[in-house]
Design a protein around this motif. Structure first.
Motif, PDB file in Angstrom:
ATOM      1  N   ALA A 183       0.830  -1.205   0.000  1.00  0.00           N
ATOM      2  CA  ALA A 183       0.000   0.000   0.000  1.00  0.00           C
ATOM      3  C   ALA A 183       0.863   1.252   0.000  1.00  0.00           C
ATOM      4  O   ALA A 183       0.624   2.194  -0.772  1.00  0.00           O
ATOM      5  CB  ALA A 183      -0.931  -0.004   1.215  1.00  0.00           C
ATOM      6  N   ILE A 184       1.877   1.275   0.867  1.00  0.00           N
ATOM      7  CA  ILE A 184       2.776   2.435   0.937  1.00  0.00           C
ATOM      8  C   ILE A 184       3.507   2.630  -0.384  1.00  0.00           C
ATOM      9  O   ILE A 184       3.626   3.754  -0.892  1.00  0.00           O
ATOM     10  CB  ILE A 184       3.779   2.270   2.096  1.00  0.00           C
ATOM     11  N   LYS A 185       3.978   1.524  -0.965  1.00  0.00           N
ATOM     12  CA  LYS A 185       4.695   1.591  -2.243  1.00  0.00           C
ATOM     13  C   LYS A 185       3.796   2.166  -3.341  1.00  0.00           C
ATOM     14  O   LYS A 185       4.226   2.997  -4.149  1.00  0.00           O
ATOM     15  CB  LYS A 185       5.190   0.197  -2.636  1.00  0.00           C
ATOM     16  N   GLU A 186       2.546   1.746  -3.352  1.00  0.00           N
ATOM     17  CA  GLU A 186       1.604   2.205  -4.380  1.00  0.00           C
ATOM     18  C   GLU A 186       1.318   3.700  -4.234  1.00  0.00           C
ATOM     19  O   GLU A 186       1.282   4.438  -5.222  1.00  0.00           O
ATOM     20  CB  GLU A 186       0.308   1.402  -4.265  1.00  0.00           C
ATOM     21  N   VAL A 187       1.129   4.164  -2.986  1.00  0.00           N
ATOM     22  CA  VAL A 187       0.830   5.572  -2.752  1.00  0.00           C
ATOM     23  C   VAL A 187       2.051   6.434  -3.048  1.00  0.00           C
ATOM     24  O   VAL A 187       1.928   7.529  -3.614  1.00  0.00           O
ATOM     25  CB  VAL A 187       0.338   5.793  -1.306  1.00  0.00           C
ATOM     26  N   ARG A 188       3.252   5.963  -2.667  1.00  0.00           N
ATOM     27  CA  ARG A 188       4.470   6.741  -2.947  1.00  0.00           C
ATOM     28  C   ARG A 188       4.685   6.882  -4.461  1.00  0.00           C
ATOM     29  O   ARG A 188       5.065   7.953  -4.947  1.00  0.00           O
ATOM     30  CB  ARG A 188       5.705   6.099  -2.318  1.00  0.00           C
ATOM     31  N   LYS A 189       4.427   5.822  -5.195  1.00  0.00           N
ATOM     32  CA  LYS A 189       4.570   5.881  -6.655  1.00  0.00           C
ATOM     33  C   LYS A 189       3.684   6.966  -7.240  1.00  0.00           C
ATOM     34  O   LYS A 189       4.112   7.748  -8.103  1.00  0.00           O
ATOM     35  CB  LYS A 189       4.223   4.523  -7.267  1.00  0.00           C
ATOM     36  N   LYS A 190       2.444   7.041  -6.755  1.00  0.00           N
ATOM     37  CA  LYS A 190       1.516   8.057  -7.245  1.00  0.00           C
ATOM     38  C   LYS A 190       1.982   9.452  -6.849  1.00  0.00           C
ATOM     39  O   LYS A 190       1.876  10.401  -7.640  1.00  0.00           O
ATOM     40  CB  LYS A 190       0.116   7.790  -6.694  1.00  0.00           C
TER      41      LYS A 190
END
Length: 529
Positions: A477-484
Motif C-alpha cells: 500500500a505504501i509503495k503504491e501511494v508513494r509511486k503516485k
C-alpha cells in the motif's frame, strides 16, 4: 546568462521582490508598496529590481509568486464565485446538509443551489446506492446560467471517485465546458463535512484565482520577462498557474509558509521557530527539517472548517505599524496598525501616531533613513503620554515581551529550548531574549525572507488512499501511494532524480475493520531544463 529566478511576495503593506542566481544567492532585492489592484505593485517591483540589478529580462528563467489574495477574498467575502453544491449521499448522510457549519453570512451567499443526490460508497469502495444520472441532470438544468462553478462531494469518494467524476462529466455536458468543477476527492481528507467545505471553498475562489493568475502573467509580460511562472502553495512548495486556477484553496496561508522556508534557508537552521513580523501581525510557525510543521487540527478559514493541509501558524497583532496608545497607567499595544501608511503616520516620519517602529528606532534596533531626530520622537511621546519617554519605552518593551512569550508558547510542544529565526521588515521589534528560546537569529536579507522562500521553493507531490488490508499488505500500500506521489511531483515540474520522501503516514482506522489510511508526500528540485 539565463538561469536567474525572481521571487515575489505580495503582502498587505509591501510587495517584496528578490532575484536569485543559480546558486540560490540573492543578487538584488526591493520592497515596493502593495497597490490596490496588486498587478501594478508586482509590475513596479519587477521593473525596479531589473533596473537596479542590471540583469536583462531575457536572463530570467522562473518567476515565483506568493500571495494572500485568496485568503483575503474569503475573510472579506469579496470577489467570490456563485457555486452550485452537489453532495452524492442519499439515502445516507442527509440529516446534516451541506453548509450546516458555515458562517451565516457565507451560507447566505450559497443557499440557493444546494442539492443532495443518490449515491456514495462504503469505506471499501462498495456503492451505497447507484448514482441517479437523471436526478443529476435535472439539478444541473436548474443551475443553468445561475452559477459560476460546481462543488461536488461524495461519501468515501477518496476511496472511489467514480461517481464524483461522472457528475463532473454531466456538469460539463449540461452547463458547458467552461464551467469550473471542484471535486472533493482531489482536495480534502476523509471526513465528509470538512472535505465538502474545502471543496466548496475551492469553487468559491475560482473567479479570484483566474484574475490573480492572469494579472500575474500580465505584470510579468509588461516587464519584458518571458519566463516560466509559478505560484506558492501552503506546504512551502510550488505549483503551476494552471494548478493554481484549479486548486486556489491551496494558496491560502502560503505567505507565512514562504517566510518559514526563506528563514530556514537564510539562517541554515533546520529545526526551530520562525516569527515573521510584518506591518500588522507577527506570524509564528515551527520549522521541522526546513519545512513548516503542518497543523494537526482542522483548518478554520474565514469561519469555515476544512480538513486539507495547512501550516501550523499562529498570529498576534504586533507589527512595525502597530499603534501604541493609552495613558501612563495603561498602555495598549495593537491590534490596530497604520499598515503601509507607517511612513506617513508614524512619529518617526512626522506623523501623529506612536508605533512599534518608533519604539524600535528609539531602542536602537532599527535604523531608517530620512526620519526625524530621536529627540523629536521622544518629545512627542512625552507630550502624548505625559510620562518620561524612557518609562514609556520600558512599558512597551515589557508588553511586547509578554505577547511574544505567549506566541512562542502557543507553537511549542515541549519545554526544550530551540532557536528562533526573526524575519520580516518589522522583526526589529522582537526582544533579544525570549522564554524557551536558545538564541534569536536575524539572518542577512531577513526583510525579504518571504520572497526568498518563494524563490527557492521546491515542487511537491502528494497522494492519499485508504486500503483494505484483507487484499493488500501495508508495504504494498505504501509503495503504491508513494509511486503516485512521485508521479504527481514530476507532473508538477519536479526533477525526477532529486525527489525525496518528506512524509509517510499510515494510520489504522479504528472505526473501519482492517482499513489503513496511507499518505505520502515527496518533493524535488524544480526542473529547469
Amino acid at each position: 546568462m539565463k538561469g536567474y529566478r525572481i521571487g515575489i511576495d505580495v503582502g498587505g503593506t509591501n510587495t517584496d521582490c528578490v532575484i536569485v542566481n543559480a546558486d540560490h544567492e540573492i543578487v538584488a532585492k526591493t520592497k515596493q508598496p502593495t497597490t490596490t489592484d496588486v498587478s501594478s505593485g508586482i509590475a513596479n517591483a519587477l521593473s525596479t529590481i531589473l533596473k537596479t540589478s542590471g540583469i536583462g529580462p531575457e536572463n530570467i528563467q522562473h518567476v515565483m509568486l506568493g500571495t494572500s489574495q485568496c485568503t483575503n477574498a474569503v475573510v472579506e467575502r469579496k470577489q467570490l464565485s456563485k457555486v452550485g453544491i452537489i453532495r452524492i449521499c442519499k439515502p445516507a448522510s442527509v440529516c446534516i446538509p451541506p453548509l450546516s457549519d458555515f458562517p451565516e453570512d457565507m451560507a447566505a451567499l450559497l443557499k440557493d443551489h444546494v442539492y443532495m443526490v443518490s449515491g456514495g460508497f462504503e469505506y471499501d469502495g462498495r456503492p451505497i446506492h447507484p448514482l441517479d444520472e437523471e436526478e443529476v441532470r435535472k439539478i444541473l438544468n436548474e443551475m443553468k446560467s445561475k452559477v459560476d462553478s460546481v462543488a461536488i462531494s461524495g461519501i468515501f469518494s477518496k476511496i472511489n471517485p467514480e461517481q464524483e467524476q461522472r457528475v463532473a462529466d454531466l456538469a460539463k455536458e449540461v452547463l458547458g465546458d467552461e464551467i469550473f468543477i471542484s471535486m472533493s476527492y482531489q482536495i480534502g481528507s476523509l471526513g465528509l463535512l470538512e472535505r465538502e467545505n474545502a471543496t466548496i471553498l475551492n469553487a468559491m475562489l475560482h473567479k479570484i484565482a483566474k484574475k490573480m493568475t492572469s494579472s500575474f502573467r500580465s505584470a510579468v509580460k509588461a516587464c519584458g520577462v518571458n519566463a516560466t511562472l509559478h505560484i506558492g502553495q501552503n506546504d512551502g512548495t510550488l505549483m503551476s498557474l494552471e494548478k493554481a486556477r484549479q486548486f486556489p484553496v491551496l494558496t491560502i496561508a502560503s505567505g507565512p509558509t514562504n517566510s518559514i522556508r526563506g528563514a530556514a534557508a537564510l539562517s541554515g537552521v533546520k529545526d526551530g521557530i520562525v516569527i515573521d513580523v510584518g506591518g500588522t501581525t507577527s506570524d509564528a510557525g515551527v520549522l521541522v527539517k526546513q519545512f513548516p510543521r503542518e497543523s494537526s487540527k482542522e483548518a478554520n478559514i474565514g469561519g469555515i472548517r476544512t480538513n486539507f493541509r495547512m501550516p501550523d501558524v499562529v498570529a498576534v497583532g504586533l507589527g512595525g505599524g502597530t499603534i501604541i496608545h493609552g495613558h501612563e497607567n495603561k498602555l495598549v499595544i495593537g491590534p490596530k496598525s497604520v499598515g503601509h501608511r507607517v511612513t506617513v503616520e508614524a512619529y518617526s516620519f512626522g506623523g501623529d501616531t506612536y508605533t512599534l517602529s518608533d519604539y524600535a528606532i528609539l531602542n536602537n534596533k532599527l535604523e531608517i533613513p530620512k526620519r526625524i531626530a530621536k529627540e523629536v520622537i521622544a518629545s512627542k511621546i512625552e507630550n502624548t503620554f505625559q510620562l518620561d519617554p524612557v518609562k514609556v519605552q520600558s512599558k512597551v518593551k515589557d508588553e511586547v515581551l509578554g505577547k511574544i512569550n505567549q506566541l512562542v508558547d502557543k507553537v511549542k510542544t515541549d519545554n526544550k529550548t530551540v532557536p528562533l529565526i526573526a524575519v520580516g521588515g518589522g522583526s526589529s521589534i522582537l526582544p533579544d531574549k525570549i522564554e524557551g528560546i536558545s538564541e534569536v537569529i536575524q539572518p542577512h536579507h531577513y526583510e525579504v525572507a518571504n520572497a526568498y522562500g518563494a524563490c527557492i521553493a521546491q515542487v511537491s507531490g502528494e497522494s492519499e488512499r485508504v486500503f483494505n488490508l484483507n487484499v493488500i499488505t501495508r508495504e504494498e500500500a505504501i509503495k503504491e501511494v508513494r509511486k503516485k506521489a512521485v508521479e504527481n511531483a514530476i507532473a508538477s515540474g519536479a526533477k525526477k532524480e532529486t525527489i525525496e520522501t518528506l512524509l509517510i503516514s499510515d494510520t489504522p482506522l479504528a472505526y473501519l475493520p482492517n482499513a489503513l489510511k496511507v499518505s505520502v508526500k515527496v518533493c524535488g528540485d524544480l526542473n529547469s531544463s
